[in-house]
Scaffold this motif. Structure first.
Motif, PDB file in Angstrom:
ATOM      1  N   VAL B  39     -12.074  -4.185  -5.577  1.00  0.00           N
ATOM      2  CA  VAL B  39     -12.491  -3.637  -6.883  1.00  0.00           C
ATOM      3  C   VAL B  39     -12.085  -2.163  -6.983  1.00  0.00           C
ATOM      4  CG1 VAL B  39     -14.492  -3.000  -8.296  1.00  0.00           C
ATOM      5  CG2 VAL B  39     -14.340  -5.296  -7.290  1.00  0.00           C
ATOM      6  N   LEU B  40     -12.278  -1.415  -5.886  1.00  0.00           N
ATOM      7  CA  LEU B  40     -11.894   0.003  -5.891  1.00  0.00           C
ATOM      8  C   LEU B  40     -10.411   0.163  -6.214  1.00  0.00           C
ATOM      9  CD1 LEU B  40     -12.720   3.093  -4.950  1.00  0.00           C
ATOM     10  CD2 LEU B  40     -11.223   2.450  -3.065  1.00  0.00           C
ATOM     11  N   THR B  44      -8.460   1.805  -9.364  1.00  0.00           N
ATOM     12  CA  THR B  44      -7.463   2.858  -9.157  1.00  0.00           C
ATOM     13  C   THR B  44      -6.163   2.497  -9.869  1.00  0.00           C
ATOM     14  OG1 THR B  44      -8.434   3.172  -6.967  1.00  0.00           O
ATOM     15  CG2 THR B  44      -6.362   4.284  -7.392  1.00  0.00           C
ATOM     16  N   VAL B  45      -5.728   1.242  -9.646  1.00  0.00           N
ATOM     17  CA  VAL B  45      -4.470   0.778 -10.222  1.00  0.00           C
ATOM     18  C   VAL B  45      -4.558   0.756 -11.749  1.00  0.00           C
ATOM     19  CG1 VAL B  45      -3.093  -1.317 -10.497  1.00  0.00           C
ATOM     20  CG2 VAL B  45      -3.633  -0.477  -8.211  1.00  0.00           C
ATOM     21  N   ALA B  46      -5.705   0.325 -12.281  1.00  0.00           N
ATOM     22  CA  ALA B  46      -5.877   0.308 -13.742  1.00  0.00           C
ATOM     23  C   ALA B  46      -5.708   1.713 -14.299  1.00  0.00           C
ATOM     24  CB  ALA B  46      -7.247  -0.255 -14.106  1.00  0.00           C
ATOM     25  N   GLN B  47      -6.283   2.702 -13.565  1.00  0.00           N
ATOM     26  CA  GLN B  47      -6.177   4.067 -14.054  1.00  0.00           C
ATOM     27  C   GLN B  47      -4.750   4.612 -13.912  1.00  0.00           C
ATOM     28  OE1 GLN B  47      -9.535   6.505 -13.139  1.00  0.00           O
ATOM     29  NE2 GLN B  47      -8.526   8.371 -13.849  1.00  0.00           N
ATOM     30  N   ILE B  48      -4.067   4.249 -12.805  1.00  0.00           N
ATOM     31  CA  ILE B  48      -2.660   4.664 -12.651  1.00  0.00           C
ATOM     32  C   ILE B  48      -1.839   4.096 -13.811  1.00  0.00           C
ATOM     33  CG2 ILE B  48      -0.560   4.416 -11.250  1.00  0.00           C
ATOM     34  CD1 ILE B  48      -2.345   4.401  -8.757  1.00  0.00           C
ATOM     35  N   VAL B 136      -6.057  -3.433   1.322  1.00  0.00           N
ATOM     36  CA  VAL B 136      -5.871  -4.137   0.060  1.00  0.00           C
ATOM     37  C   VAL B 136      -4.370  -4.178  -0.213  1.00  0.00           C
ATOM     38  CG1 VAL B 136      -6.460  -4.211  -2.382  1.00  0.00           C
ATOM     39  CG2 VAL B 136      -8.085  -3.236  -0.740  1.00  0.00           C
ATOM     40  N   ILE B 137      -3.849  -5.389  -0.429  1.00  0.00           N
ATOM     41  CA  ILE B 137      -2.400  -5.557  -0.604  1.00  0.00           C
ATOM     42  C   ILE B 137      -2.074  -5.749  -2.084  1.00  0.00           C
ATOM     43  CG2 ILE B 137      -0.386  -6.967   0.005  1.00  0.00           C
ATOM     44  CD1 ILE B 137      -1.875  -7.667   2.621  1.00  0.00           C
ATOM     45  N   PHE B 163     -10.265   5.217  -1.063  1.00  0.00           N
ATOM     46  CA  PHE B 163      -9.061   4.936  -0.264  1.00  0.00           C
ATOM     47  C   PHE B 163      -8.615   6.196   0.472  1.00  0.00           C
ATOM     48  CE2 PHE B 163      -6.749   6.155  -4.228  1.00  0.00           C
ATOM     49  CZ  PHE B 163      -5.718   6.921  -3.720  1.00  0.00           C
ATOM     50  N   PHE B 164      -7.995   6.008   1.646  1.00  0.00           N
ATOM     51  CA  PHE B 164      -7.568   7.164   2.436  1.00  0.00           C
ATOM     52  C   PHE B 164      -6.116   7.076   2.867  1.00  0.00           C
ATOM     53  CE2 PHE B 164      -7.444   5.094   6.541  1.00  0.00           C
ATOM     54  CZ  PHE B 164      -8.365   4.053   6.427  1.00  0.00           C
ATOM     55  N   ASN B 165      -5.444   5.964   2.558  1.00  0.00           N
ATOM     56  CA  ASN B 165      -4.025   5.875   2.914  1.00  0.00           C
ATOM     57  C   ASN B 165      -3.330   4.895   1.974  1.00  0.00           C
ATOM     58  OD1 ASN B 165      -1.680   6.414   4.285  1.00  0.00           O
ATOM     59  ND2 ASN B 165      -2.323   5.553   6.254  1.00  0.00           N
ATOM     60  N   ILE B 166      -2.068   5.180   1.661  1.00  0.00           N
ATOM     61  CA  ILE B 166      -1.236   4.275   0.863  1.00  0.00           C
ATOM     62  C   ILE B 166       0.018   4.005   1.678  1.00  0.00           C
ATOM     63  CG2 ILE B 166      -0.025   3.921  -1.323  1.00  0.00           C
ATOM     64  CD1 ILE B 166      -1.688   6.133  -2.555  1.00  0.00           C
TER      65      ILE B 166
END
Lengths: 258, 202
Positions: B39-40, B44-48, B136-137, B163-166
């Motif tokens: 969900v997080l 995040t993706v929705a906002q991006i 999360v993939i 989140f702490f890493n991409i």
């Protein structure tokens, strides 16, 4: 460039010599060591080659690609890219077979057939439109499948980041390329020109990424090395879970987090 | 003498703020679930997607990206991890101004890169537990490019799920920024204060 010149068709003994040279390079491959799983014993030389490559990019490749991107309409550069990829397919299929990946060999063979017969001889990527994605590979990957480690990191003049294993793979791919071996010299030269144009096109397409690494980072050598190794390992890993621990950084556990 | 009480007041103030921050950071695991991690990243993706398709100017987008990082990413942990061994020697005052500068730096840097996502979309697929956190993939679909994989590492160890890493096609943001920050610090002879000043303009 000299590599390309000496491996023209008709030099059977040269192919063998290159193969032997390539394979003996590979026998020097070992497990990576050092921080972040990076083995770079040739760092001093590599950094010099990196500075040279950066100069070539700044003076030649970068401006050439901007000119290319500005003059050549997008559909044409796309077509050249597709053609270059189609020319790679016979080599990909050979490597698929050497890797015992029959599914990939079938898929790449179907791509070759579809794009040659229904894509104007490879100018149009009909396959991807049909959901038949490309499965690019190389002899470096074949060596990986056969159990060879990546070996030390290498910067190759004019070409950029590589490893001892992948550089040896490139030598073998050039020496044994089925397209170059099968067609007359003039057509082989044309194929090489198409690949060169396609690379210039790629430099233009990915200019933001490439320039941010080469010119905006504080240590472009270390950044390019890290990006190449991480991305190459990811590609060879083929979607499997990370095998190396360094991909899973836990900042809540490391000594600097507290 | 007039400056003396000022300094001590500031020191007291700074240390009490530090103390409050410590209180607000419960270290016990809050038992986050894989679904919550997903969900997080969905949010995040929705906002991006909203930001890159908003049609706003680049400058306005940077501000939006900074808000996004502050809201969904564990910026203090990322900043500290990226600084590496130098974080140990830094004072708490230096760390707090470094963290603020880092937030500006990272949102500009990744804001510039996310611009390439305009007209594209990111789809979140699955979340699973790895080690002591969640992965999360997602897949990014950009115009004219083959789809590529983006992984997000999520933890609630800061007190809430962030989140702490991409990791984009194997390329790890924390590892890449550690290399960059180390080089930036070396260029400045290891002077953290100069780095803090410069970071906002990079």
């Amino acid at each position: 460039m000299s590599l390309l010149k000496i491996s023209l068709p008709g030099n059977g003994w040269l192919h063998t010599a290159l193969l032997v040279a390539g394979l003996s390079l590979v026998s020097a491959c070992g497990a990576p060591s050092g921080p972040d799983g990076i083995s770079d014993p040739f760092e001093t030389t590599n950094r010099k080659i990196h500075a040279f490559n950066r100069g070539v990019d700044r003076a030649l490749l970068g401006p050439a690609s901007k000119g290319y991107g500005g003059i050549i309409p997008k559909p044409v550069s796309q077509g050249i890219g597709n053609l270059a990829e189609t020319l790679d397919l016979p080599g990909d299929i050979a490597n698929d077979l050497l890797q015992f990946r029959i599914g990939d060999a079938v898929q790449n063979t179907m791509r070759l057939g579809t794009n040659v017969f229904f894509g104007l001889g490879g100018l149009i990527d009909t396959s991807t439109a049909l959901g038949l994605q490309g499965k690019p590979t190389d002899f470096g990957e074949t060596l990986h499948v056969w159990g060879f480690g990546e070996g030390p990191y290498l910067e190759v003049p004019f070409s950029g980041p590589s490893t001892v294993r992948d550089a040896a793979g490139t030598v073998v791919d050039i020496a044994m390329n089925p397209v170059r071996l099968a067609v007359p010299k003039r057509e082989a030269t044309a194929a090489m020109a198409i690949k060169l144009f396609s690379r210039v096109g790629d430099r233009d397409r990915f200019s933001e990424t490439i320039e941010s690494i080469l010119y905006d980072s504080a240590d472009s050598y270390a950044q390019a090395r890290l990006l190449y190794l991480q991305n190459r390992r990811f590609t060879l890993n083929r979607g499997a879970d990370a095998t190396s621990e360094d991909e899973y950084i836990d900042p809540y556990e490391d000594p600097y987090a507290e | 003498m007039p400056s003396e009480p000022m300094v001590s007041r500031r020191t007291v103030l700074a240390s009490s703020v530090g103390g409050l921050a410590l209180l607000a950071l419960p270290r016990a695991a809050l038992a986050m679930s894989a679904d919550e991690a997903k969900v997080l990243v969905d949010n995040t993706v929705a906002q991006i997607n909203d930001i890159i398709n908003s049609g706003k100017s680049e400058q306005a987008m940077y501000g939006d990206f900074e808000d996004l990082f502050a809201r969904y990413a564990d910026v203090p942990t990322i900043a500290r991890s990226v600084l590496g061994p130098a974080a140990k020697a830094a004072s708490s005052g230096q760390m707090s101004s470094y963290t603020k500068a880092f937030q500006v730096y990272i949102s500009h840097k990744y804001g510039r890169r996310f611009r390439e996502f305009i007209g594209g979309r990111i789809e979140v697929a699955e979340a699973k537990a790895v080690k002591s956190f969640f992965e999360v993939i997602s897949t990014a679909y950009l115009q004219g490019e083959a789809p590529f994989e983006v992984r997000w590492h999520v933890s609630d160890k800061s007190g809430k799920g962030l989140f702490f890493n991409i990791i984009i096609e194997g390329v790890n943001m924390l590892a890449s920024e550690r290399t960059e920050m180390g080089a930036l610090l070396d260029q400045r002879g290891g002077d953290l204060d100069t780095l803090i000043t410069d970071l906002k303009t990079l």
